[in-house]
Design a protein around this motif. Structure first.
Motif, PDB file in Angstrom:
ATOM      1  N   PRO A 194     -54.598 -83.007 -20.564  1.00 53.37           N
ATOM      2  CA  PRO A 194     -53.394 -83.448 -21.284  1.00 53.37           C
ATOM      3  C   PRO A 194     -53.163 -82.755 -22.618  1.00 53.37           C
ATOM      4  N   VAL A 195     -54.230 -82.292 -23.292  1.00 49.42           N
ATOM      5  CA  VAL A 195     -54.048 -81.672 -24.588  1.00 49.42           C
ATOM      6  C   VAL A 195     -53.126 -80.458 -24.513  1.00 49.42           C
ATOM      7  N   VAL A 196     -53.073 -79.798 -23.354  1.00 51.72           N
ATOM      8  CA  VAL A 196     -52.271 -78.594 -23.203  1.00 51.72           C
ATOM      9  C   VAL A 196     -50.782 -78.923 -23.146  1.00 51.72           C
ATOM     10  N   ASP A 197     -50.434 -80.163 -22.791  1.00 52.35           N
ATOM     11  CA  ASP A 197     -49.021 -80.543 -22.709  1.00 52.35           C
ATOM     12  C   ASP A 197     -48.295 -80.285 -24.027  1.00 52.35           C
ATOM     13  N   GLY A 198     -48.996 -80.459 -25.139  1.00 49.49           N
ATOM     14  CA  GLY A 198     -48.367 -80.303 -26.438  1.00 49.49           C
ATOM     15  C   GLY A 198     -48.438 -78.906 -27.009  1.00 49.49           C
ATOM     16  N   TYR A 199     -49.009 -77.970 -26.279  1.00 45.74           N
ATOM     17  CA  TYR A 199     -49.117 -76.603 -26.776  1.00 45.74           C
ATOM     18  C   TYR A 199     -47.740 -75.937 -26.827  1.00 45.74           C
ATOM     19  N   SER A 200     -47.635 -74.888 -27.631  1.00 45.41           N
ATOM     20  CA  SER A 200     -46.410 -74.089 -27.652  1.00 45.41           C
ATOM     21  C   SER A 200     -46.237 -73.436 -26.282  1.00 45.41           C
ATOM     22  N   PRO A 201     -45.009 -73.040 -25.908  1.00 46.40           N
ATOM     23  CA  PRO A 201     -44.806 -72.380 -24.610  1.00 46.40           C
ATOM     24  C   PRO A 201     -45.715 -71.172 -24.409  1.00 46.40           C
ATOM     25  N   GLN A 202     -45.923 -70.388 -25.481  1.00 45.95           N
ATOM     26  CA  GLN A 202     -46.762 -69.205 -25.338  1.00 45.95           C
ATOM     27  C   GLN A 202     -48.214 -69.578 -25.054  1.00 45.95           C
ATOM     28  N   ASN A 203     -48.737 -70.555 -25.803  1.00 47.81           N
ATOM     29  CA  ASN A 203     -50.134 -70.934 -25.591  1.00 47.81           C
ATOM     30  C   ASN A 203     -50.324 -71.713 -24.302  1.00 47.81           C
ATOM     31  N   LYS A 204     -49.320 -72.472 -23.899  1.00 45.82           N
ATOM     32  CA  LYS A 204     -49.391 -73.149 -22.601  1.00 45.82           C
ATOM     33  C   LYS A 204     -49.451 -72.095 -21.487  1.00 45.82           C
ATOM     34  N   HIS A 205     -48.613 -71.075 -21.628  1.00 40.52           N
ATOM     35  CA  HIS A 205     -48.622 -69.972 -20.658  1.00 40.52           C
ATOM     36  C   HIS A 205     -49.989 -69.283 -20.642  1.00 40.52           C
ATOM     37  N   HIS A 206     -50.570 -69.113 -21.836  1.00 39.92           N
ATOM     38  CA  HIS A 206     -51.863 -68.452 -21.923  1.00 39.92           C
ATOM     39  C   HIS A 206     -52.943 -69.243 -21.186  1.00 39.92           C
ATOM     40  N   VAL A 207     -52.972 -70.558 -21.399  1.00 41.23           N
ATOM     41  CA  VAL A 207     -54.014 -71.378 -20.766  1.00 41.23           C
ATOM     42  C   VAL A 207     -53.880 -71.314 -19.248  1.00 41.23           C
ATOM     43  N   VAL A 208     -52.653 -71.440 -18.734  1.00 42.26           N
ATOM     44  CA  VAL A 208     -52.451 -71.409 -17.284  1.00 42.26           C
ATOM     45  C   VAL A 208     -52.838 -70.035 -16.726  1.00 42.26           C
ATOM     46  N   ALA A 209     -52.386 -68.969 -17.400  1.00 31.78           N
ATOM     47  CA  ALA A 209     -52.733 -67.623 -16.931  1.00 31.78           C
ATOM     48  C   ALA A 209     -54.244 -67.407 -16.945  1.00 31.78           C
ATOM     49  N   HIS A 210     -54.886 -67.898 -18.004  1.00 30.50           N
ATOM     50  CA  HIS A 210     -56.333 -67.755 -18.121  1.00 30.50           C
ATOM     51  C   HIS A 210     -57.044 -68.411 -16.940  1.00 30.50           C
ATOM     52  N   GLU A 211     -56.637 -69.637 -16.613  1.00 30.32           N
ATOM     53  CA  GLU A 211     -57.311 -70.339 -15.515  1.00 30.32           C
ATOM     54  C   GLU A 211     -56.996 -69.707 -14.163  1.00 30.32           C
TER      55      GLU A 211
END
Length: 664
Positions: A194-211
């Protein structure tokens, strides 16, 4: 550790928990069960007051793919070893369907997943399809994930452990190589907390791409590449998308290792039966390969390899847990056929050719021989030795540097009972001189004027035979008529072909030689000389004329001019030069023969000297583009009962595929 801009106290800690090699694949005698491994690699969020502190390596889990049994954790080994890839992974399955597990938070990640998938597809490193809707999926690491699927979870808890933003588990499958560090990622699971829900669009994109990167087999890349921190960097985020080094790694992981195999020479245990043996394996599969045998493109057998082949295992250093060979028998009709083998290419799930196809006839497997020399002059001498192994009363010599005079000379040589040999125009070539000396002819006919073969060559020839006669005209067309007049007092049929191009003349020359007929050359368009051609065939008392080639090479006007002299004047042609050779064979070689001849139809030297050989052996000459045969050639071979191809020319002229009867 790095603060993520607008996320305030939220910090990201990305780590890959690796393990030392574990021998968890279970090899058993005669069969095998592949113990497929599971890797968890996570993005962590450090708890308050823990900035800079490493997250304990308690999140890595390994499971046996078949049983779900957990394998003990081993210490974190950082981002070193195995070239930046998940331990023991050498490839991934390239094509995956991403299924989003049912959850209230899930849909916000669909556009992010789609953006990541679009980038991977555009880069050609993975093909991800985001499935519509949400799915009821088990989040348990040991639960089965179908091959070619990535399950995406946004549950509040999962295997990542406390303080993590997300993690991934890559399910690995053992491969035919049987080596450690050589597995294939076939499926995966991703968790986003859930912590990723509040990330900026760029960092949310980064986390998903990373995984997704972990799911595809990448581990952390903890140094800048070409000046940019990659998406797989464990703590620094210059890039939120795959680029540079990440893409290079994914391109390596997504490469396809195609099946390997051999279809051994087929045999014929009884009439109408073919026995096919051979072997095959797919480097991406640990189990037996799935093989298809096709006849003329249609599937006649599909099976898994079931014969043990220690020789194959030894040659490719394969463990002996799976059989690699096959031995099958099937029915075929009485005709010429092309037998091929394809092998299921895992994980692309397509059937890929492995080994060479084989051409067979109703008389058995196709065989081939080759007549060749180091150059066109040596090849001509080799053809002469095949046709006239002891001696010949006459030898016809023509220029090997141009085709017109030699085209018309082949049927003349056949009529006079000798070979056609080639020479340079300014010097008698050594192979030609040696062959004439061997044959000891009483007469030599020189085709063409001094522009083709000069008097110095004629003087050399006079030392080799009691009589040397030059036959020539003002041009190639008149030369062909004078050659015909010299050798033929009469002819029931005459052949006509273009003297401006060589392909149809090669076919016509073989047909004319086989029928004991002359070949007359004409221009591609109508000329005043066409009347002279008509007059000659009439004087030869020909009752039929066969014009070889289509209207592009011999015009309708030319045919009609000749037809005014001989009423039975007809065109013999195919859709191209290769099918024209088939048409000539079909019409003028009606009797059985054990062999046929093949020459290159894109170049003239080897084909020029084939006409006398065709006449001696009573076998047709077919044209090839140099790398295959037209299927109609096989049909004519079956009609004639021929099972042997005799190739005239070396491998640069007619390659191994022609020798094997490979269909164009």
């Amino acid at each position: 550790m790095k603060r993520l801009g607008a996320e305030g106290r939220a910090r990201s800690c990305e780590r890959t928990r690796m393990r030392k090699p574990l021998y968890v694949r279970r090899w058993t005698t005669g069969a095998a069960a592949a113990a497929t491994l599971v890797l968890s690699a996570c993005i962590g969020v450090a708890p308050a007051g823990a900035v800079g502190a490493p997250v304990p390596p308690t999140d890595f889990m390994t499971y046996d793919f078949d049983t779900g049994e957990r394998i003990a954790d081993t210490p974190y080994d950082g981002a070193t070893g195995n070239s930046g890839f998940v331990t023991e992974v050498a490839d991934n399955a390239f094509r995956f369907t991403v299924k989003i597990a049912a959850a209230a938070r899930a849909e916000q990640y669909r556009p992010v997943l789609q953006a990541v998938a679009n980038e991977l597809r555009a880069a050609g490193v993975a093909d991800l399809t985001i499935a519509p809707g949400q799915f009821s999926l088990s989040p348990e690491p040991s639960a089965t994930v179908p091959r070619h699927e990535i399950h995406f979870f946004t549950l509040p808890s999962g295997p990542c452990g406390a303080g993590f933003a997300g993690c991934a588990i890559a399910y690995q499958q053992g491969r035919a190589s049987g080596k450690d560090f050589d597995n294939l990622v076939t499926a995966a699971k991703n968790w986003i907390y859930p912590v990723v829900d509040g990330y900026s669009p760029q960092n949310k994109h980064h986390v998903v791409a990373h995984e997704i990167g972990h799911a595809l087999g990448l581990k952390h890349y903890d140094a800048p590449f070409q000046g940019v921190n990659q998406v797989m960097h464990p703590s620094k985020y210059d890039s939120s998308t795959f680029q540079n080094g990440d893409r290079a790694g994914l391109a390596y992981l997504g490469r396809d290792e195609r099946p390997i195999g051999t279809l051994e020479p087929v045999t014929f245990p009884s009439s109408g039966k073919i026995r096919a043996t051979g072997w095959a394996f797919d480097p991406d599969q640990w189990k037996a390969a799935t093989v298809r045998i096709t006849v003329d493109g249609g599937i006649v057998k599909q099976f898994d390899t079931s014969v043990n082949r220690p020789d194959v295992n030894a040659a490719y250093r394969l463990p002996s847990f799976a059989p690699r060979g096959f031995d099958v028998t099937f029915d075929v009709s009485a005709a010429s056929h092309v037998v091929c083998m394809t092998v299921l290419n895992y994980p692309r799930d397509t059937y890929t050719p492995a080994g060479s196809c084989q051409t067979v006839t109703s008389k058995g497997a196709l065989t081939s021989t080759r007549i060749q020399g180091g150059d066109r002059y040596e090849s001509a001498a080799a053809v002469s030795r095949t046709a006239f192994p002891t001696s010949a009363p006459v030898v016809v010599v023509a220029s090997g540097e141009a085709f017109p005079d030699a085209l018309a000379s082949g049927p003349v040589a056949a009529k006079l009972g000798g070979p056609l040999l080639l020479t340079q125009g300014t010097a008698l070539t050594a192979p030609t001189k040696a062959e004439i000396a061997r044959l000891k002819p009483s007469k030599i006919i020189v085709s063409g004027g001094t522009a083709s073969i000069n008097d110095a060559v004629v003087n050399e020839l006079k030392k080799l035979a009691g009589s040397v006669v030059r036959v020539s005209g003002a041009d190639r067309y008149e030369t062909s008529r004078k050659l015909a007049s010299y050798a033929f007092s009469s002819a029931s049929v005459a052949f006509v072909a273009s003297g401006d191009t060589f392909p149809d003349g090669l076919s016509a020359g073989a047909g004319a030689a086989g029928r004991g007929a002359p070949l007359l050359l004409v221009s591609s368009g109508p000329t005043a000389a066409d009347a002279a051609t008509g007059s000659l065939v009439k004087s030869l008392k020909a009752t039929a004329v066969r014009v070889v080639g289509g209207t592009a090479v011999v015009s309708a006007s030319t045919l009609n001019t000749v037809k005014a002299s001989v009423a039975d004047t007809q065109r013999v042609a195919g859709a191209d030069r290769f099918l024209t050779s088939v048409a000539v064979a079909k019409n003028y070689f009606p009797t059985a023969t054990s062999q046929v001849f093949v020459v290159n139809g894109l170049n003239f030297p080897d084909g020029l000297v084939s006409a006398p050989l065709a006449a001696v052996k009573k076998a047709p000459v077919f044209l090839s583009p140099g790398h295959c045969l037209n299927r109609e050639v096989l049909t004519q071979m079956d009609r004639l009962g021929a099972s042997q191809l005799t190739l005239i020319g070396g491998t640069t002229s007619l390659n191994a595929d022609v020798a094997a009867g490979r269909i164009c």
